[in-house]
Design an enzyme around this catalytic site. Structure first.
Site, PDB file in Angstrom:
ATOM      1  N   LYS A   1       1.573  -5.695   0.209  1.00 39.48           N
ATOM      2  CA  LYS A   1       0.920  -4.979   1.315  1.00 39.48           C
ATOM      3  C   LYS A   1       0.619  -3.531   0.948  1.00 39.48           C
ATOM      4  CE  LYS A   1       3.579  -3.100   4.548  1.00 39.48           C
ATOM      5  NZ  LYS A   1       3.507  -1.703   4.983  1.00 39.48           N
ATOM      6  N   ASN A   2       1.630  -2.825   0.413  1.00 37.44           N
ATOM      7  CA  ASN A   2       1.448  -1.393   0.185  1.00 37.44           C
ATOM      8  C   ASN A   2       0.538  -1.090  -0.999  1.00 37.44           C
ATOM      9  OD1 ASN A   2       2.953  -0.867   2.405  1.00 37.44           O
ATOM     10  ND2 ASN A   2       4.820  -0.295   1.312  1.00 37.44           N
TER      11      ASN A   2
ATOM     12  N   ARG B   1      -0.080   3.826   9.676  1.00 40.64           N
ATOM     13  CA  ARG B   1       0.112   5.069   8.935  1.00 40.64           C
ATOM     14  C   ARG B   1      -0.929   5.215   7.809  1.00 40.64           C
ATOM     15  NH1 ARG B   1       2.556  10.111   8.387  1.00 40.64           N
ATOM     16  NH2 ARG B   1       2.706  10.539   6.194  1.00 40.64           N
TER      17      ARG B   1
ATOM     18  N   ARG C   1       3.710  -7.354  10.216  1.00 35.81           N
ATOM     19  CA  ARG C   1       2.887  -6.372   9.500  1.00 35.81           C
ATOM     20  C   ARG C   1       3.054  -6.508   7.998  1.00 35.81           C
ATOM     21  NH1 ARG C   1       3.073  -0.722  12.577  1.00 35.81           N
ATOM     22  NH2 ARG C   1       1.596  -0.286  10.943  1.00 35.81           N
TER      23      ARG C   1
ATOM     24  N   CYS D   1       5.088   2.727  11.600  1.00 36.09           N
ATOM     25  CA  CYS D   1       6.491   2.559  11.964  1.00 36.09           C
ATOM     26  C   CYS D   1       7.144   3.921  12.204  1.00 36.09           C
ATOM     27  CB  CYS D   1       7.232   1.829  10.846  1.00 36.09           C
ATOM     28  SG  CYS D   1       6.827   0.084  10.759  1.00 36.09           S
TER      29      CYS D   1
ATOM     30  N   ASP E   1      12.465   1.190   1.440  1.00 32.67           N
ATOM     31  CA  ASP E   1      11.981  -0.018   2.126  1.00 32.67           C
ATOM     32  C   ASP E   1      12.947  -1.192   2.001  1.00 32.67           C
ATOM     33  OD1 ASP E   1       9.794   1.417   2.850  1.00 32.67           O
ATOM     34  OD2 ASP E   1       8.401   0.466   1.452  1.00 32.67           O
TER      35      ASP E   1
ATOM     36  N   ARG F   1       7.265  12.076   9.888  1.00 27.87           N
ATOM     37  CA  ARG F   1       6.141  11.610   9.070  1.00 27.87           C
ATOM     38  C   ARG F   1       4.889  12.487   9.186  1.00 27.87           C
ATOM     39  NH1 ARG F   1       5.663   5.165   8.798  1.00 27.87           N
ATOM     40  NH2 ARG F   1       5.062   5.666   6.673  1.00 27.87           N
TER      41      ARG F   1
HETATM   42  C1  EPZ Z   1       4.743   4.685   1.788  1.00 29.23           C
HETATM   43  O1  EPZ Z   1       4.637   5.434   2.994  1.00 29.23           O
HETATM   44  C2  EPZ Z   1       4.909   3.241   2.194  1.00 29.23           C
HETATM   45  N1  EPZ Z   1       3.750   2.836   2.979  1.00 29.23           N
HETATM   46  C3  EPZ Z   1       6.174   3.091   2.999  1.00 29.23           C
HETATM   47  O2  EPZ Z   1       6.348   1.723   3.260  1.00 29.23           O
HETATM   48  C4  EPZ Z   1       7.366   3.574   2.178  1.00 29.23           C
HETATM   49  O3  EPZ Z   1       8.522   3.547   2.971  1.00 29.23           O
HETATM   50  C5  EPZ Z   1       7.120   5.015   1.706  1.00 29.23           C
HETATM   51  O4  EPZ Z   1       5.858   5.092   1.000  1.00 29.23           O
HETATM   52  C6  EPZ Z   1       8.202   5.537   0.781  1.00 29.23           C
HETATM   53  O5  EPZ Z   1       8.344   4.688  -0.321  1.00 29.23           O
HETATM   54  C7  EPZ Z   1       2.640   2.447   2.359  1.00 29.23           C
HETATM   55  O6  EPZ Z   1       2.535   2.444   1.149  1.00 29.23           O
HETATM   56  C8  EPZ Z   1       1.530   1.975   3.212  1.00 29.23           C
HETATM   57  P1  EPZ Z   1       5.623   9.050   1.768  1.00 29.23           P
HETATM   58  P2  EPZ Z   1       4.160   6.942   2.979  1.00 29.23           P
HETATM   59  O7  EPZ Z   1       4.412   9.867   2.013  1.00 29.23           O
HETATM   60  O8  EPZ Z   1       3.108   7.105   1.958  1.00 29.23           O
HETATM   61  C9  EPZ Z   1       7.536  12.920   3.855  1.00 29.23           C
HETATM   62  C10 EPZ Z   1       6.999  -0.136   4.571  1.00 29.23           C
HETATM   63  O9  EPZ Z   1       8.033  -0.461   5.201  1.00 29.23           O
HETATM   64  N2  EPZ Z   1       6.159  13.445   3.901  1.00 29.23           N
HETATM   65  O10 EPZ Z   1       6.051   8.818   0.350  1.00 29.23           O
HETATM   66  O11 EPZ Z   1       3.879   7.312   4.370  1.00 29.23           O
HETATM   67  C11 EPZ Z   1       7.707  11.747   4.832  1.00 29.23           C
HETATM   68  O12 EPZ Z   1       7.898  12.193   6.150  1.00 29.23           O
HETATM   69  C12 EPZ Z   1       6.500   1.269   4.606  1.00 29.23           C
HETATM   70  O13 EPZ Z   1       6.301  -0.929   3.951  1.00 29.23           O
HETATM   71  C13 EPZ Z   1       5.934  14.725   4.360  1.00 29.23           C
HETATM   72  O14 EPZ Z   1       6.851  15.469   4.726  1.00 29.23           O
HETATM   73  O15 EPZ Z   1       5.490   7.655   2.501  1.00 29.23           O
HETATM   74  C14 EPZ Z   1       8.873  11.019   4.225  1.00 29.23           C
HETATM   75  O16 EPZ Z   1      10.059  11.623   4.631  1.00 29.23           O
HETATM   76  C15 EPZ Z   1       6.999   2.131   5.674  1.00 29.23           C
HETATM   77  N3  EPZ Z   1       4.635  15.183   4.417  1.00 29.23           N
HETATM   78  C16 EPZ Z   1       8.676  11.219   2.718  1.00 29.23           C
HETATM   79  O17 EPZ Z   1       7.810  12.357   2.592  1.00 29.23           O
HETATM   80  C17 EPZ Z   1       3.584  14.406   4.000  1.00 29.23           C
HETATM   81  O18 EPZ Z   1       2.439  14.884   4.060  1.00 29.23           O
HETATM   82  C18 EPZ Z   1       8.055  10.032   1.985  1.00 29.23           C
HETATM   83  O19 EPZ Z   1       6.817   9.686   2.576  1.00 29.23           O
HETATM   84  C19 EPZ Z   1       3.835  13.107   3.528  1.00 29.23           C
HETATM   85  C20 EPZ Z   1       5.137  12.635   3.475  1.00 29.23           C
END
Ligand code: EPZ
Length: 420
Positions: A22-23, A91, A396, A115, A303, A120
């Site tokens: 998915k991701n 997201r 999802r 989610c 995850d 986020r």
């Molecule tokens: C991706 O989300 C995945 N989603 C998530 O999978 C996964 O949990 C996550 O990466 C971490 O591995 C998809 O790929 C669609 P991040 P993403 O930006 O890109 C902070 C699942 O269950 N952050 O790496 O949204 C954020 O709040 C899902 O399949 C900021 O502060 O994750 C978090 O604490 C859910 N500012 C951390 O970084 C930003 O601009 C990691 O988020 C962006 C992120």
């Protein structure tokens, strides 16, 4: 909303073939905007991929699924604004920002939904796009971006997966060279780069700390077979472990889920790996007393935290998990407690889990996708019947979940809910 009904306590055995990731699918679907057309094989048919396809359609792109092949023809593109309704559903609608800017030099989106795992924000995405010369204005929930991105030297303050993908997309057709440091190294990043390079992009270093993207004039058509889902693999491994089961899981290079394999071995599971398959044979009682910390790849994936938490509820001794990626990925804990789990949660992200001899089936509610997968894991191992409400979250991310589990001996049914 739908619900899963599970009669737990069955020992699972057999073979599970993984679906496409998915991701990895979601950024590839966004990337289609930059190409002359894409064919994505092994694309999972999930609510999140359907929302991505709806976004492309809203842009004027013609898209259709034939079984697990997704075809996108971006000839009729005529829109660079994504509606609030679609942004609120997922997201990764934010990933369209980079693709739209690369294509048009203009994009309008709304702060994304998805989610609830913590606050986020999308500041890392927006700061990096500003470094590329994009003018960004936020009006309430709306984000308005103007200007064709140009090459830049960017260092992310955190290796955000989505921001790394967004900048790769924005830089692919940008003038000049973009050097992206402290980027995410998840396999889904390398998958996106390989897809774009297949269409004529010049991206190197994906999967490492620094990615270099030399802007191309245009991209061609692209046909790509999507990697299988490493989190789906990890989830079925946890389910096998929690049910004292024996499973062959097919379709993934085991190195992509190495930290999860290590945890399961420490819990007493026998795991053997082949080129693209993982075999697990779980003991009647798992050993616990382990310490886990989630981290960006190649660390233990956030995850997988919820599913591992569920599994450790039945492991001997006290285990500890610290969630470091999301500050509030803990809403599965009270639901697991309803089933008899003994878990203490401190500061929202430190969990102490004391293994119990049995969990008892009951009615619980999926709080999010992986929290829901944790409840499926616990319910399959529990005595008696469980009803898992809010199944839409689970759907999802897991294609044909009940069919795959039934084929290895689980008693699980999905039904549209009549009570919500
Ligand atoms: C991706 O989300 C995945 N989603 C998530 O999978 C996964 O949990 C996550 O990466 C971490 O591995 C998809 O790929 C669609 P991040 P993403 O930006 O890109 C902070 C699942 O269950 N952050 O790496 O949204 C954020 O709040 C899902 O399949 C900021 O502060 O994750 C978090 O604490 C859910 N500012 C951390 O970084 C930003 O601009 C990691 O988020 C962006 C992120």
């Amino acid at each position: 909303m739908g619900e899963y009904i599970i009669n737990g306590g069955r020992q699972l055995s057999g073979e599970i073939v993984l679906s496409g990731a998915k991701n990895a699918a979601l950024p590839l679907i966004a990337a289609s905007l930059l190409t002359r057309g894409t064919v994505i094989h092994n694309c999972p048919r999930l609510s999140d991929t359907f929302v991505s396809v709806d976004i492309l359609r809203e842009m004027g792109c013609s898209c259709y699924f034939t079984q697990n092949v997704l075809i996108c023809e971006p000839y009729g593109l005529n829109n660079y604004k994504i509606s609030e309704e679609l942004c609120s559903k997922m997201r990764s609608s934010v990933t369209f920002l980079g693709a739209l800017l690369g294509r048009y030099g203009y994009a309008e989106i709304y702060h994304p939904g998805g989610c609830v795992l913590g606050s986020r924000p999308i500041d890392i995405h927006l700061d990096a796009l500003k470094d590329m010369g994009v003018d960004i204005r936020e009006e309430g929930n709306r984000v308005i971006c103007r200007g064709k991105p140009h090459g830049a030297n960017i260092t992310l303050r955190y290796p955000s997966v989505g921001a790394t993908e967004n900048i790769i997309l924005a830089a692919t057709l940008a003038k000049g060279v973009t050097r992206l440091k402290n980027c995410a190294r998840e396999p889904e990043i390398a998958e996106l780069a390989s897809f774009l390079n297949g269409a004529g992009a010049h991206i190197s270093g994906a999967g490492e700390h620094e990615i270099v993207i030399t802007g191309a004039d245009s991209l061609d058509r692209c046909e790509h077979t999507l990697m299988c889902d490493r989190i789906e693999a990890g989830t079925y491994l946890c389910i096998a472990a929690a049910t004292a089961g024996e499973l062959f899981i097919k379709g993934l290079y085991p190195c992509m889920t190495e930290p999860v394999i290590q945890v399961l071995r420490n819990c007493g599971c026998i795991i053997k790996t082949g080129r693209d398959m993982i075999y697990i044979d779980a003991p009647p009682r798992l050993y616990g007393e382990i310490e886990l910390i989630t981290a960006p790849y190649p660390g233990l994936p956030t995850d997988m935290q919820a599913q591992l938490s569920a599994m450790l509820c039945l492991a001997k001794g006290e285990s500890h998990i610290r969630e470091t990626v999301f500050e509030a990925r803990n809403r599965h804990i009270p639901e697991l407690k309803k089933m008899g789990a003994e878990i203490e949660c401190r500061n929202g992200c430190d969990f102490s889990i004391r293994g119990v001899n049995r969990l008892i089936g009951c009615e619980v509610s999926a709080p999010d996708l992986r929290g829901g997968a944790a409840l499926i894991t616990a319910a399959l191992a529990a005595e008696g019947t469980s009803k898992i409400k809010n199944a839409c979250y689970i759907r999802r991310g897991y294609e044909n979940l009940s069919e795959k589990l039934r084929a290895v001996g689980a008693e699980i049914d999905y039904r549209e809910s009549t009570t919500e």
